[in-house]
Scaffold this motif. Structure first.
Motif, short mmCIF file in Angstrom:
data_model
loop_
_atom_site.label_atom_id
_atom_site.label_comp_id
_atom_site.label_asym_id
_atom_site.label_seq_id
_atom_site.Cartn_x
_atom_site.Cartn_y
_atom_site.Cartn_z
N ALA A 37 0.81 -1.22 0.00
CA ALA A 37 0.00 0.00 0.00
C ALA A 37 0.84 1.27 0.00
N THR A 38 2.02 1.24 0.62
CA THR A 38 2.87 2.44 0.61
C THR A 38 3.38 2.75 -0.79
N GLN A 39 3.39 1.76 -1.67
CA GLN A 39 3.85 1.97 -3.04
C GLN A 39 2.70 2.13 -4.03
N LEU A 40 1.48 1.78 -3.60
CA LEU A 40 0.32 1.74 -4.48
C LEU A 40 0.08 3.02 -5.29
N PRO A 41 0.10 4.21 -4.68
CA PRO A 41 -0.18 5.40 -5.49
C PRO A 41 0.78 5.56 -6.67
N LEU A 43 2.53 3.04 -8.06
CA LEU A 43 2.34 1.90 -8.96
C LEU A 43 1.14 2.10 -9.87
N VAL A 44 0.18 2.88 -9.44
CA VAL A 44 -1.00 3.17 -10.26
C VAL A 44 -0.76 4.40 -11.13
N ASP A 45 -0.42 5.52 -10.49
CA ASP A 45 -0.39 6.80 -11.21
C ASP A 45 0.78 6.97 -12.16
N LYS A 46 1.95 6.48 -11.81
CA LYS A 46 3.11 6.67 -12.70
C LYS A 46 2.90 5.94 -14.03
N PRO A 47 2.52 4.65 -14.03
CA PRO A 47 2.27 4.01 -15.32
C PRO A 47 1.11 4.64 -16.10
N LEU A 48 0.06 5.06 -15.41
CA LEU A 48 -1.06 5.69 -16.12
C LEU A 48 -0.62 6.97 -16.82
N SER A 49 0.36 7.65 -16.26
CA SER A 49 0.87 8.88 -16.87
C SER A 49 2.04 8.59 -17.81
N TRP A 50 3.05 7.91 -17.30
CA TRP A 50 4.30 7.75 -18.03
C TRP A 50 4.23 6.73 -19.15
N HIS A 63 -3.28 9.11 -5.91
CA HIS A 63 -2.74 10.08 -4.96
C HIS A 63 -3.83 10.99 -4.39
N SER A 64 -5.05 10.82 -4.84
CA SER A 64 -6.14 11.72 -4.47
C SER A 64 -6.80 11.32 -3.16
N VAL A 65 -6.97 12.30 -2.26
CA VAL A 65 -7.71 12.01 -1.02
C VAL A 65 -9.16 11.67 -1.33
N PHE A 66 -9.65 12.14 -2.46
CA PHE A 66 -11.04 11.86 -2.84
C PHE A 66 -11.23 10.40 -3.25
N VAL A 67 -10.15 9.72 -3.54
CA VAL A 67 -10.18 8.28 -3.85
C VAL A 67 -9.66 7.49 -2.66
N ALA A 68 -8.54 7.92 -2.10
CA ALA A 68 -7.87 7.17 -1.03
C ALA A 68 -8.69 7.08 0.25
N VAL A 69 -9.35 8.15 0.62
CA VAL A 69 -10.11 8.11 1.88
C VAL A 69 -11.29 7.15 1.80
N VAL A 93 -3.40 2.55 6.31
CA VAL A 93 -2.36 3.45 6.84
C VAL A 93 -1.23 3.59 5.83
N GLY A 94 -0.86 2.50 5.19
CA GLY A 94 0.20 2.56 4.18
C GLY A 94 -0.15 3.48 3.03
N TRP A 95 -1.36 3.36 2.50
CA TRP A 95 -1.81 4.20 1.39
C TRP A 95 -1.86 5.66 1.81
N TRP A 96 -2.50 5.90 2.95
CA TRP A 96 -2.64 7.29 3.40
C TRP A 96 -1.30 7.90 3.79
N SER A 97 -0.40 7.10 4.34
CA SER A 97 0.91 7.64 4.72
C SER A 97 1.70 8.06 3.48
N HIS A 98 1.46 7.39 2.35
CA HIS A 98 2.10 7.80 1.10
C HIS A 98 1.70 9.22 0.75
N LEU A 99 0.41 9.51 0.87
CA LEU A 99 -0.08 10.85 0.54
C LEU A 99 0.48 11.88 1.50
#
Length: 191
Positions: A37-41, A43-50, A63-69, A93-99
């Motif tokens: 989960a700490t890597q999830l944002p 792992l999702v957003d970088k490939p979707l963009s790059w 990376h969005s609180v509107f999705v993560a929360v 906690v892992g996902w939110w701590s990334h943000l």
């Protein structure tokens, strides 16, 4: 924040939280959920963009609180229902701590609160698109080069402390916790 920084920050939070709430260190399953989960944002957003060029920047939906929360809360509810609350809580906690780590790192680099918070407010706030269409490996090499160049400036001691200090603290805490996850990996390896 680099991957090891996200993992370290998340581990410290989960380890200390587990000690406060449960009176013992986290389990191996919770640590695996946390590390993913700490890597999830990224792992999702970088490939979707790059790679797929679906978003103009590498910070968007995951990376969005509107999705993560809401999704994080859903994971906790589901984990509670399946009697795996510790694992679900560690994941969230892992996902939110990334943000939180990304916002904190932007602030440490001297960006203002508006810029730092913009990193976690997609789709309400977005960054302009990249200037070029670099391949993912080229972008990673560019970031790594910038990081190494920064380490060669007068700021290197502060940056080393910021980037590797939490990792060192997390590693020591992991050892004190009994290295959760090692036994599970050993069991998997031994079949």
């Amino acid at each position: 924040m680099w991957p090891w920084g996200h993992a370290a920050f998340g581990y410290v939070l989960v380890s200390l939280g587990s000690r406060v709430v449960r009176g013992k260190p986290p389990s191996g399953a919770a640590v695996f959920a946390l590390l993913f989960a700490t890597q999830l944002p990224d792992l999702v957003d970088k490939p979707l963009s790059w790679v797929f060029h679906l978003f103009p920047q590498g910070v968007s939906v995951a990376h969005s609180v509107f999705v993560a929360v809401p999704l994080g809360l859903l994971v906790v509810v589901a984990a509670y229902r399946f009697q795996r609350l510790e694992v679900g809580a560690a994941f969230t906690v892992g996902w939110w701590s990334h943000l939180v780590g990304d916002v904190g790192t932007a602030l440490l680099y001297g960006f203002g609160p508006e810029f730092a918070l913009k990193r976690v407010l997609w789709p309400v706030a977005t960054f302009p698109p990249y200037d070029d269409q670099q391949l993912a490996l080229e972008r990673i090499a560019e970031y790594l080069g910038e990081f190494l160049a920064t380490l060669s400036t007068g700021q290197q001691l502060g940056l080393l402390a910021v980037y590797f200090g939490p990792f060192f603290v997390a590693f020591l805490l992991w050892l004190v916790d009994g290295a959760p996850g090692v036994r599970e990996l050993r069991d998997i390896a031994n079949g």
